[in-house]
Design an enzyme around this catalytic site. Structure first.
Site: not given
Length: 190
Positions: A65-66
């Protein structure tokens, strides 16, 4: 099931904070001369290790995930993470409140009603960061988690080796260390 997924997302937001492994509570150091301003910006969650059973249950479904780290008004950090959940992009923000020293923070989990310590153990600011979180979900439920953050979606092999060695030194077993696969979902700027 959804509860464990929600906890993971909340914790991975800082690469952060279940089934216990037998290991003493680790004392970890904090990055010497930590510089919060250099830590700001975009990171990708590249690796996780946890003593929680949910990691074993969910690891096949997890992906990178960012996260974006921004300064908070109290001297802490806002960690905003975007991840795929039920085929939709979801965004959550965690407030990491300043701890006793630079690089040391606390996070109050609204889900568990607990506070976790979060330490930036090591970072070069440009390529990687190793974070370590610990706390308790309740009586007899100690929680420990290590997270590898990378500035890119493809961390170098030596960073993965460094993360594995760090995790093993903290008492995590090989099967509790997960390197998250890249995804193109939820990674664009929003």
């Amino acid at each position: 099931m959804a509860t464990h997924h929600t906890l993971w997302m909340g914790l991975v937001l800082l690469g952060l904070l279940g089934g216990l492994q037998a290991a003493p509570e680790a004392q970890v150091s904090v990055q010497p001369n930590f510089q919060p301003d250099k830590f700001l910006g975009r990171w990708f969650s590249a690796g996780l290790a946890s003593n929680s059973s949910w990691l074993q249950e969910k690891k096949a479904a997890l992906s990178m995930c960012k996260s974006v780290v921004a300064p908070a008004t109290d001297g802490g950090l806002n960690l905003t993470s975007t991840f795929l959940r039920k085929n939709q992009c979801e965004t959550r923000t965690m407030l990491l409140q300043p701890g006793e020293s630079l690089g040391s923070y606390s996070y109050g989990s609204p889900h568990w009603g607990s506070t976790y310590s979060v330490s930036v153990v090591e970072t070069d600011y440009d390529h990687y960061a190793l974070l370590y979180s610990q706390g308790s979900k309740g009586p007899g439920e100690d929680f420990r988690m290590a997270t590898l953050y990378s500035r890119t979606q493809t961390p170098r092999a030596e960073l993965k080796e460094k993360f594995s060695a760090f995790c093993k030194a903290q008492g995590f077993t090989e099967d509790s260390i997960v390197f998250l696969p890249q995804t193109d979902k939820c990674m664009t700027e929003q």
